[in-house]
Design a protein around this motif. Structure first.
Motif, PDB file in Angstrom:
ATOM      1  N   GLY A  96       0.820  -1.210   0.000  1.00  8.70           N
ATOM      2  CA  GLY A  96       0.000   0.000   0.000  1.00  8.70           C
ATOM      3  C   GLY A  96       0.856   1.263   0.000  1.00  8.70           C
ATOM      4  N   GLU A  97       1.946   1.240   0.760  1.00  8.50           N
ATOM      5  CA  GLU A  97       2.838   2.403   0.794  1.00  8.50           C
ATOM      6  C   GLU A  97       3.574   2.567  -0.532  1.00  8.50           C
ATOM      7  OE1 GLU A  97       3.711   2.334   5.617  1.00  8.50           O
ATOM      8  OE2 GLU A  97       5.251   1.660   4.221  1.00  8.50           O
ATOM      9  N   LEU A  98       3.937   1.448  -1.149  1.00  4.81           N
ATOM     10  CA  LEU A  98       4.574   1.530  -2.468  1.00  4.81           C
ATOM     11  C   LEU A  98       3.612   2.142  -3.493  1.00  4.81           C
ATOM     12  CD1 LEU A  98       6.819  -1.078  -4.185  1.00  4.81           C
ATOM     13  CD2 LEU A  98       4.881  -0.162  -5.441  1.00  4.81           C
ATOM     14  N   VAL A  99       2.360   1.721  -3.454  1.00  2.00           N
ATOM     15  CA  VAL A  99       1.353   2.288  -4.366  1.00  2.00           C
ATOM     16  C   VAL A  99       1.226   3.795  -4.139  1.00  2.00           C
ATOM     17  CG1 VAL A  99      -1.108   2.331  -4.941  1.00  2.00           C
ATOM     18  CG2 VAL A  99       0.072   0.142  -4.629  1.00  2.00           C
ATOM     19  N   GLY A 113      17.792  -2.533  -2.846  1.00  4.69           N
ATOM     20  CA  GLY A 113      16.399  -2.304  -2.466  1.00  4.69           C
ATOM     21  C   GLY A 113      16.219  -0.971  -1.774  1.00  4.69           C
ATOM     22  N   ASP A 114      17.184  -0.613  -0.948  1.00  8.30           N
ATOM     23  CA  ASP A 114      17.155   0.683  -0.270  1.00  8.30           C
ATOM     24  C   ASP A 114      17.239   1.818  -1.283  1.00  8.30           C
ATOM     25  OD1 ASP A 114      17.532   2.873   1.429  1.00  8.30           O
ATOM     26  OD2 ASP A 114      18.578   1.657   2.909  1.00  8.30           O
ATOM     27  N   PHE A 115      18.134   1.671  -2.257  1.00 13.29           N
ATOM     28  CA  PHE A 115      18.271   2.696  -3.298  1.00 13.29           C
ATOM     29  C   PHE A 115      17.001   2.820  -4.128  1.00 13.29           C
ATOM     30  CE2 PHE A 115      22.968   2.586  -2.854  1.00 13.29           C
ATOM     31  CZ  PHE A 115      23.185   3.950  -2.850  1.00 13.29           C
ATOM     32  N   PHE A 116      16.380   1.687  -4.425  1.00 10.56           N
ATOM     33  CA  PHE A 116      15.142   1.730  -5.204  1.00 10.56           C
ATOM     34  C   PHE A 116      14.074   2.538  -4.475  1.00 10.56           C
ATOM     35  CE2 PHE A 116      10.899  -0.277  -5.728  1.00 10.56           C
ATOM     36  CZ  PHE A 116      10.606   0.241  -6.973  1.00 10.56           C
ATOM     37  N   GLU A 117      13.917   2.264  -3.182  1.00 12.02           N
ATOM     38  CA  GLU A 117      12.902   3.012  -2.446  1.00 12.02           C
ATOM     39  C   GLU A 117      13.284   4.481  -2.316  1.00 12.02           C
ATOM     40  OE1 GLU A 117      10.351   3.353   1.635  1.00 12.02           O
ATOM     41  OE2 GLU A 117      12.466   2.816   1.649  1.00 12.02           O
ATOM     42  N   SER A 118      14.571   4.771  -2.100  1.00 12.31           N
ATOM     43  CA  SER A 118      15.019   6.163  -2.009  1.00 12.31           C
ATOM     44  C   SER A 118      14.729   6.910  -3.304  1.00 12.31           C
ATOM     45  CB  SER A 118      16.522   6.212  -1.703  1.00 12.31           C
ATOM     46  OG  SER A 118      16.802   5.687  -0.421  1.00 12.31           O
ATOM     47  N   LEU A 133      12.391   6.171  -5.471  1.00 10.29           N
ATOM     48  CA  LEU A 133      10.943   6.318  -5.580  1.00 10.29           C
ATOM     49  C   LEU A 133      10.450   7.445  -4.672  1.00 10.29           C
ATOM     50  CD1 LEU A 133       8.524   5.130  -7.024  1.00 10.29           C
ATOM     51  CD2 LEU A 133       8.297   3.454  -5.181  1.00 10.29           C
ATOM     52  N   LYS A 134      11.005   7.557  -3.467  1.00 11.02           N
ATOM     53  CA  LYS A 134      10.600   8.625  -2.553  1.00 11.02           C
ATOM     54  C   LYS A 134      11.014   9.989  -3.089  1.00 11.02           C
ATOM     55  CE  LYS A 134      12.409   6.834   1.210  1.00 11.02           C
ATOM     56  NZ  LYS A 134      12.764   6.618   2.638  1.00 11.02           N
ATOM     57  N   ARG A 135      12.170  10.059  -3.730  1.00 10.83           N
ATOM     58  CA  ARG A 135      12.586  11.337  -4.329  1.00 10.83           C
ATOM     59  C   ARG A 135      11.643  11.736  -5.452  1.00 10.83           C
ATOM     60  NH1 ARG A 135      17.123  14.107  -3.621  1.00 10.83           N
ATOM     61  NH2 ARG A 135      18.561  13.354  -2.019  1.00 10.83           N
ATOM     62  N   LYS A 136      11.253  10.769  -6.260  1.00  8.22           N
ATOM     63  CA  LYS A 136      10.294  11.052  -7.336  1.00  8.22           C
ATOM     64  C   LYS A 136       8.953  11.508  -6.763  1.00  8.22           C
ATOM     65  CE  LYS A 136      12.615   9.980 -11.077  1.00  8.22           C
ATOM     66  NZ  LYS A 136      12.868  10.970 -12.179  1.00  8.22           N
ATOM     67  N   ALA A 137       8.574  10.921  -5.632  1.00  5.88           N
ATOM     68  CA  ALA A 137       7.302  11.261  -4.996  1.00  5.88           C
ATOM     69  C   ALA A 137       7.387  12.532  -4.160  1.00  5.88           C
ATOM     70  CB  ALA A 137       6.832  10.102  -4.117  1.00  5.88           C
ATOM     71  N   GLY A 138       8.614  12.973  -3.860  1.00  4.04           N
ATOM     72  CA  GLY A 138       8.796  14.187  -3.071  1.00  4.04           C
ATOM     73  C   GLY A 138       8.466  14.025  -1.608  1.00  4.04           C
ATOM     74  N   VAL A 139       8.726  12.825  -1.057  1.00  7.34           N
ATOM     75  CA  VAL A 139       8.446  12.575   0.356  1.00  7.34           C
ATOM     76  C   VAL A 139       9.695  12.023   1.030  1.00  7.34           C
ATOM     77  CG1 VAL A 139       5.990  12.166  -0.039  1.00  7.34           C
ATOM     78  CG2 VAL A 139       7.588  10.234  -0.085  1.00  7.34           C
ATOM     79  N   LYS A 140       9.756  12.151   2.345  1.00  6.57           N
ATOM     80  CA  LYS A 140      10.902  11.674   3.115  1.00  6.57           C
ATOM     81  C   LYS A 140      10.740  10.204   3.505  1.00  6.57           C
ATOM     82  CE  LYS A 140      13.561  12.649   7.340  1.00  6.57           C
ATOM     83  NZ  LYS A 140      13.377  11.322   7.972  1.00  6.57           N
ATOM     84  N   ASP A 141       9.518   9.811   3.847  1.00 10.24           N
ATOM     85  CA  ASP A 141       9.247   8.445   4.284  1.00 10.24           C
ATOM     86  C   ASP A 141       8.071   7.874   3.497  1.00 10.24           C
ATOM     87  OD1 ASP A 141      11.215   8.448   6.420  1.00 10.24           O
ATOM     88  OD2 ASP A 141       9.836   9.769   7.506  1.00 10.24           O
ATOM     89  N   GLY A 177       9.507   7.581  14.299  1.00 12.82           N
ATOM     90  CA  GLY A 177      10.957   7.606  14.202  1.00 12.82           C
ATOM     91  C   GLY A 177      11.536   6.764  13.091  1.00 12.82           C
ATOM     92  N   HIS A 178      10.715   5.943  12.454  1.00  7.22           N
ATOM     93  CA  HIS A 178      11.210   5.044  11.412  1.00  7.22           C
ATOM     94  C   HIS A 178      10.533   5.245  10.067  1.00  7.22           C
ATOM     95  CE1 HIS A 178      13.737   2.307  13.886  1.00  7.22           C
ATOM     96  NE2 HIS A 178      12.919   2.692  14.848  1.00  7.22           N
ATOM     97  N   GLY A 179       9.440   5.973  10.029  1.00 13.03           N
ATOM     98  CA  GLY A 179       8.722   6.148   8.780  1.00 13.03           C
ATOM     99  C   GLY A 179       7.668   5.077   8.593  1.00 13.03           C
ATOM    100  N   GLY A 180       7.688   4.432   7.438  1.00 12.90           N
ATOM    101  CA  GLY A 180       6.667   3.439   7.141  1.00 12.90           C
ATOM    102  C   GLY A 180       7.200   2.020   7.150  1.00 12.90           C
ATOM    103  N   VAL A 181       6.304   1.079   6.897  1.00 11.78           N
ATOM    104  CA  VAL A 181       6.686  -0.331   6.843  1.00 11.78           C
ATOM    105  C   VAL A 181       7.595  -0.589   5.644  1.00 11.78           C
ATOM    106  CG1 VAL A 181       5.796  -2.676   6.505  1.00 11.78           C
ATOM    107  CG2 VAL A 181       4.612  -1.100   8.049  1.00 11.78           C
ATOM    108  N   PHE A 182       7.298   0.036   4.520  1.00 12.35           N
ATOM    109  CA  PHE A 182       8.141  -0.131   3.330  1.00 12.35           C
ATOM    110  C   PHE A 182       9.558   0.363   3.601  1.00 12.35           C
ATOM    111  CE2 PHE A 182       8.793   1.004  -1.400  1.00 12.35           C
ATOM    112  CZ  PHE A 182       9.310  -0.254  -1.664  1.00 12.35           C
ATOM    113  N   ASP A 183       9.700   1.411   4.429  1.00 12.85           N
ATOM    114  CA  ASP A 183      11.022   1.902   4.814  1.00 12.85           C
ATOM    115  C   ASP A 183      11.811   0.834   5.564  1.00 12.85           C
ATOM    116  OD1 ASP A 183      10.838   4.598   3.835  1.00 12.85           O
ATOM    117  OD2 ASP A 183       9.475   5.034   5.492  1.00 12.85           O
ATOM    118  N   ARG A 184      11.111  -0.022   6.274  1.00  6.96           N
ATOM    119  CA  ARG A 184      11.774  -1.035   7.099  1.00  6.96           C
ATOM    120  C   ARG A 184      12.042  -2.335   6.340  1.00  6.96           C
ATOM    121  NH1 ARG A 184      13.008   2.416   9.122  1.00  6.96           N
ATOM    122  NH2 ARG A 184      14.940   1.315   8.688  1.00  6.96           N
ATOM    123  N   VAL A 185      11.295  -2.590   5.288  1.00  7.02           N
ATOM    124  CA  VAL A 185      11.483  -3.861   4.573  1.00  7.02           C
ATOM    125  C   VAL A 185      12.032  -3.647   3.168  1.00  7.02           C
ATOM    126  CG1 VAL A 185       9.663  -4.983   5.911  1.00  7.02           C
ATOM    127  CG2 VAL A 185       9.094  -3.944   3.705  1.00  7.02           C
TER     128      VAL A 185
END
Length: 237
Positions: A56-59, A189-194, A196-204, A211-219
């Motif tokens: 859901g967070e990836l979507v 995997g970390d780079f891929f999410e980073s 995607l977050k840059r494209k989306a303009g969000v930090k988490d 303190g950790h952001g979302g579940v996708f940030d952790r997995v």
């Protein structure tokens, strides 16, 4: 003196969320240990919840990253395969191997974080993730390899009755191959999410975990490592 004062003033702000991070990490660890001991169906349910929330967070990130409907649908389809396959793999692993995978990713993240902060140095791809350094990647490789040594020793113990690691050349070659490969996959995997977050303009990916952001940030690192395990098991089979 002005630069020193600026750095000193920035440190409290940088570490302001440390108590929340520590508390959240303790809660997540307690839940993970609890479901491991509880076994099925609780472990499968836990994996399913994590995968559904992460998807859901990836979507959400994909939707924010582009207004193009075709790209959005393509990104969501990719997410179904990417996240869903990883979840399916993790749910079918024996407990021993499940612990091995989770422990490896935790060690990769921990060693990468502390090694990167302690050594610093050149960035891997500053335009995607400014905090990721080559030193951190080296730490990730060391962390994964050390964990696999301990994990193989623990798995071997019931067969050997020895507290000392019992390795043959096959064990050693596999550890020296899989450890670095797992570290690279997790960092990818970390780079891929980073990215995607840059494209989306969000930090988490979300603010679900204080303190950790979302579940996708952790997995984000766990997903490609799970896919790597699927490939390795497929080749071994």
């Amino acid at each position: 003196m002005g630069d020193v004062e600026t750095v000193d003033a920035a440190l409290p702000r940088k570490n302001a969320d440390l108590p929340a991070r520590v508390a959240s990490a303790a809660v997540m660890l307690a839940i993970a240990i609890g479901v491991l001991f509880a076994g099925d169906p609780w472990l499968d349910l836990f994996i399913a919840v994590v995968i559904i929330v992460a998807f859901g967070e990836l979507v959400r990130l994909v939707w924010k990253a582009t207004p193009n409907l075709a790209l959005r649908l393509g990104g969501i389809a990719f997410g179904v395969i990417y996240v869903g396959t990883a979840g399916l793999v993790m749910s079918r692993l024996p407990i021993t191997l499940f612990i091995g995978v989770v422990g490896a990713v935790i060690c990769i993240d921990t060693f990468a974080y502390f090694t990167g902060r302690a050594i610093g140095g050149p960035k891997i791809a500053s335009s995607i993730s400014p905090s990721k350094t080559w030193a951190g990647l080296l730490g990730a490789v060391i962390g994964a390899t050390l964990w696999l040594v301990l994990w193989v020793a623990a798995v071997r113990y019931p067969m050997t009755g020895s507290m000392l690691p019992h390795f043959d050349m096959i064990d050693l070659s596999q550890v020296l191959f899989i450890g670095p490969l797992a570290a690279v996959c997790a960092q990818a995997g970390d780079f891929f999410e980073s990215w995607l977050k840059r494209k989306a303009g969000v930090k988490d990916s979300s603010r679900l975990i204080p303190g950790h952001g979302g579940v996708f940030d952790r997995v984000d690192g766990m997903i490609p490592v799970a896919l790597l395990v699927a490939v390795l098991l497929g080749r071994a089979g």
